[in-house]
Design an enzyme around this catalytic site. Structure first.
Site, mmCIF file in Angstrom:
data_model
loop_
_atom_site.group_PDB
_atom_site.id
_atom_site.type_symbol
_atom_site.label_atom_id
_atom_site.label_comp_id
_atom_site.label_asym_id
_atom_site.label_seq_id
_atom_site.Cartn_x
_atom_site.Cartn_y
_atom_site.Cartn_z
ATOM 1 C CD GLU A 188 0.443 -18.033 -14.202
ATOM 2 O OE1 GLU A 188 0.170 -17.082 -14.558
ATOM 3 O OE2 GLU A 188 0.196 -18.218 -13.043
ATOM 4 C CB CYS A 202 -9.431 -3.854 -7.134
ATOM 5 S SG CYS A 202 -9.081 -2.375 -7.826
ATOM 6 C CB CYS A 213 -15.238 1.434 -4.138
ATOM 7 S SG CYS A 213 -13.985 1.401 -5.644
ATOM 8 C CB CYS A 242 -12.850 -2.317 -1.464
ATOM 9 S SG CYS A 242 -10.941 -2.306 -1.204
ATOM 10 C CB CYS A 288 -8.169 2.721 -1.941
ATOM 11 S SG CYS A 288 -8.400 2.910 -3.721
HETATM 12 S S1 SF4 Z 1 -11.309 1.083 -2.886
HETATM 13 FE FE1 SF4 Z 1 -9.606 1.190 -4.220
HETATM 14 S S2 SF4 Z 1 -8.684 -1.031 -4.083
HETATM 15 FE FE2 SF4 Z 1 -10.641 -1.150 -3.197
HETATM 16 S S3 SF4 Z 1 -12.181 -1.773 -5.020
HETATM 17 FE FE3 SF4 Z 1 -11.917 0.355 -4.953
HETATM 18 S S4 SF4 Z 1 -10.142 1.085 -6.359
HETATM 19 FE FE4 SF4 Z 1 -9.991 -0.718 -5.779
#
Ligand code: SF4
Length: 293
Positions: A43, A192, A199, A202, A208
């Site tokens: 870390e 993200c 997105c 995602c 989101c």
């Molecule tokens: S939808 Fe929202 S959580 Fe998913 S990658 Fe895009 S900004 Fe990030």
């Protein structure tokens, strides 16, 4: 009340993210160990340094300093030799100091509690919780810049440091502190991401709020968790690194320091940089020479 509502909503991202992330966790040597010292070293090395540069140094460091006691018994110069290339050598000095504290107060072990961990030199909230989650599988939220960004975007809300920690701690699925935090780290780093979030593909895009509502990114680069890196080329940081690197091969005459740092035309600046290295304990002065501490 606002935070409680936020937690009720955001907890819906947990199952889909675990399902997405667990089968494809990125493979790092520190993910194969429950040893607190190993996790702590990983870390500290990973803060502000890219992970592919950390892996070989991590292995080398632990070959030479497999326990806090062996690390504490070595000179800072020996540690810095391995640290070369990772940058930010104050982290190395702090790790050395922390190892000495462990020998003095914790029987040569990395302590287990948040209170004891944050009392170690160079260990803050993030690193302490990382050790707790990744070594002891504790159910705490590990909030680095990536994780803070995900939580802020899902809620479409700028989050302060305390609020983001509160939410992160509250949504850890019981008994899955290690798994959940690793998945969040991977998700924030690979899906993200700060500049180009994926997105469309995602797994939690239907949860989101930023994706749904649009507008300014609620997660500025740092999300209250760490500072962005400043430019390296031509910086004092680069000059410091040049002198420290030269000292690995041998002592440098005081009168040659500015030349070694590539700033002969700025004697005053050279003096200030050298003074800061001396004050940080990262170099030593013996007679007319600078050398490793
Ligand atoms: S939808 Fe929202 S959580 Fe998913 S990658 Fe895009 S900004 Fe990030």
């Amino acid at each position: 009340m606002g935070s409680i509502n936020a937690i009720v909503e955001i907890v819906e991202i947990v199952d889909p993210l675990l399902g997405w992330g667990l089968p494809q966790l990125r493979d790092f040597p520190w993910r194969q160990t429950n040893n607190r010292w190993h996790v702590l070293v990983s870390e500290v090395m990973s803060q502000q340094t890219q992970v592919h540069r950390v892996v070989p140094k991590f292995n080398l460091f632990l070959e030479q300093f497999p326990t806090p006691a062996i690390c504490a018994g070595a000179s800072l110069g020996e540690l810095l030799e391995i640290w070369q290339g990772l940058g930010y050598p104050r982290r190395c000095r702090n790790l050395h100091e922390a190892a000495k504290v462990m020998v003095l107060r914790h029987n040569g072990e990395v302590p287990a509690t948040l209170e004891e961990l944050v009392a170690l030199p160079g260990v803050g909230d993030y690193t302490a919780r990382a050790v707790m989650a990744f070594a002891d599988h504790a159910d705490v939220g590990v909030v680095d810049t990536n994780v803070a960004r995900v939580l802020a975007r899902v809620q479409n809300k700028v989050l302060g440091k305390k609020e983001v920690q509160l939410i992160a701690d509250a949504i850890v699925p019981e008994g899955l502190g290690w798994e959940w935090n690793q998945v969040m780290m991977d998700f924030g780093a690979t899906v993200c991401s700060a500049r180009a979030p994926k997105c469309a593909s995602c797994i939690i895009n239907n949860h989101c709020s930023w994706r749904k509502l649009g507008g300014d990114d609620p997660a500025p680069a740092t999300a209250g968790t760490s500072k962005p890196q400043s430019r390296f080329e031509g910086s004092d940081r680069q000059a410091r690194g040049k002198l420290m690197k030269a000292l690995v091969s041998g002592a440098v005459r005081i009168s040659d320091a500015a030349k070694v740092m590539g700033i002969t035309e700025y004697q005053e600046r050279s003096d200030v940089i050298v003074q800061s290295l001396l004050e940080d304990g990262l170099i030593a002065q013996v007679n007319g020479w600078y050398q490793q501490p």
